[in-house]
Write a protein that holds these residues in place. Structure first.
Motif, PDB file in Angstrom:
ATOM      1  N   ASP A 280      -4.371  17.066  -3.664  1.00 43.56           N
ATOM      2  CA  ASP A 280      -4.225  15.617  -3.802  1.00 43.56           C
ATOM      3  C   ASP A 280      -2.860  15.143  -3.325  1.00 43.56           C
ATOM      4  N   SER A 281      -1.827  15.939  -3.582  1.00 44.48           N
ATOM      5  CA  SER A 281      -0.481  15.549  -3.158  1.00 44.48           C
ATOM      6  C   SER A 281      -0.376  15.486  -1.642  1.00 44.48           C
TER       7      SER A 281
ATOM      8  N   ARG B 202       0.830  -1.206   0.000  1.00 44.84           N
ATOM      9  CA  ARG B 202       0.000   0.000   0.000  1.00 44.84           C
ATOM     10  C   ARG B 202       0.866   1.258   0.000  1.00 44.84           C
TER      11      ARG B 202
ATOM     12  N   HIS C  92       2.649  10.270  -9.839  1.00 46.15           N
ATOM     13  CA  HIS C  92       1.782  10.542 -10.994  1.00 46.15           C
ATOM     14  C   HIS C  92       1.023  11.848 -10.813  1.00 46.15           C
ATOM     15  N   THR C  93       0.626  12.152  -9.572  1.00 48.02           N
ATOM     16  CA  THR C  93      -0.073  13.412  -9.320  1.00 48.02           C
ATOM     17  C   THR C  93       0.842  14.599  -9.578  1.00 48.02           C
TER      18      THR C  93
ATOM     19  N   ILE D 161      -2.354  12.351  -0.376  1.00 45.20           N
ATOM     20  CA  ILE D 161      -1.655  11.087  -0.623  1.00 45.20           C
ATOM     21  C   ILE D 161      -0.435  10.956   0.279  1.00 45.20           C
TER      22      ILE D 161
ATOM     23  N   ILE E 213       3.730   5.819  -5.731  1.00 50.60           N
ATOM     24  CA  ILE E 213       3.551   5.878  -7.188  1.00 50.60           C
ATOM     25  C   ILE E 213       2.428   6.841  -7.552  1.00 50.60           C
ATOM     26  N   GLU E 214       1.336   6.807  -6.787  1.00 50.97           N
ATOM     27  CA  GLU E 214       0.217   7.711  -7.037  1.00 50.97           C
ATOM     28  C   GLU E 214       0.627   9.164  -6.833  1.00 50.97           C
ATOM     29  N   LEU E 215       1.455   9.410  -5.812  1.00 49.88           N
ATOM     30  CA  LEU E 215       1.925  10.774  -5.571  1.00 49.88           C
ATOM     31  C   LEU E 215       2.809  11.249  -6.715  1.00 49.88           C
TER      32      LEU E 215
ATOM     33  N   ILE F 245       2.267   1.852  -3.421  1.00 44.12           N
ATOM     34  CA  ILE F 245       1.211   2.332  -4.330  1.00 44.12           C
ATOM     35  C   ILE F 245       0.949   3.820  -4.114  1.00 44.12           C
ATOM     36  N   HIS F 246       0.936   4.244  -2.853  1.00 44.72           N
ATOM     37  CA  HIS F 246       0.724   5.666  -2.567  1.00 44.72           C
ATOM     38  C   HIS F 246       1.882   6.510  -3.114  1.00 44.72           C
TER      39      HIS F 246
END
Length: 268
Positions: free
Chosen positions: A171-172, A95, A105-106, A175, A101-103, A98-99
């Motif tokens: 969002d950053s 998890r 991408h954001t 996350i 990677i999501e950060l 994943i966070h």
């Protein structure tokens, strides 16, 4: 991208499995248990066989059974609890990656102003890997001494990020805070559950059990071999419990693959 070079190789110069806390505890447990069993055999041969000792032998067998059940119950519950915590930490590592990677991408949505923030995120990720897996060798900079300093710098960069899309900053931050919450949970489960007092009393109960088994066992090669195998099995269980208590260090550890994947995703 950003001139980053990814050097995340493990050091295989020495033996992969070294004598760490888990093997030491397992070996100590085997020596104590098998030694107690051999001591019980020696005591049994020194006691003359008389009918008046039958009640004593029955008492020893009954006490041994009670202590064995108590030790087995404690060891089972302890191993189950530590294995559950180990599995939860494994899921949290996934998890957490994943966070990250999501950060990343954001931050890509911010365009060129977000490149410096992504650089700090990359350094923070490598520092985190080094913190949790001390034997790993990520490519750290001299100034990347603590993850806390990198985290504060990362938060400041997100606050001052120049982008027309205000959702990028919102969002950053969201996350990043979720990732930090997961990391805090990982740190809280990284060792310390298996206290020395608990382990000591459990070993004492097991030694009493093996001593009673030795006193009631015949002095034969088959009986000695059986006691040897029993000691190996119990010592293996204690070894597993001690390894599960430290999921990021030792022989049995959580894989770094999810974090490796996050690093590679940031370099694309």
């Amino acid at each position: 991208m950003l001139g980053r070079s990814l050097d995340f190789s493990m050091d295989f110069d020495g033996p992969i499995i070294s004598l760490v806390s888990g093997p030491q505890i397992g070996l100590l447990c085997f020596i104590l248990l098998f030694g107690a069993a051999v001591g019980g055999l020696a005591l049994a041969t020194d006691v003359p066989s008389r009918p008046s000792l039958r009640l004593t032998a029955r008492l020893i067998r009954s006490g041994t059974t009670f202590v064995a059940v108590l030790a087995a119950l404690m060891l089972t519950l302890l191993t189950f609890s530590l294995k559950t915590s180990f599995d939860q930490s494994t899921q949290d590592v996934r998890r957490f990656s994943i966070h990250l990677i999501e950060l990343d991408h954001t931050l890509r949505r911010a365009g060129l102003p977000g490149e410096a923030v992504r650089e700090t995120l990359f350094r923070y990720t490598t520092r985190t890997i080094k913190d949790f897996w001390p034997k790993s060798h990520p490519n750290l900079r001299p100034e990347d001494t603590t993850s806390t300093a990198l985290l504060l710098h990362l938060e400041d960069q997100i606050d001052t990020l120049s982008t027309p899309d205000s959702l990028v900053r919102i969002d950053s931050h969201r996350i990043l805070h979720e990732a930090q919450s997961i990391r805090a949970d990982l740190e809280s489960r990284n060792g310390g559950t298996l206290s020395p007092w608990l382990l000591g009393f459990m070993l004492l109960w097991l030694m009493m059990t093996f001593c009673g088994l030795g006193m009631s066992a015949p002095r034969s090669p088959i009986a000695i071999t059986a006691l040897f195998l029993f000691a190996v099995a119990i010592s293996g269980a204690v070894f597993l419990a001690s390894e599960y208590d430290y999921p990021f260090d030792g022989v049995i550890i959580i894989s770094t693959d999810p974090m490796d994947t996050a690093l590679f995703a940031m370099t694309e």
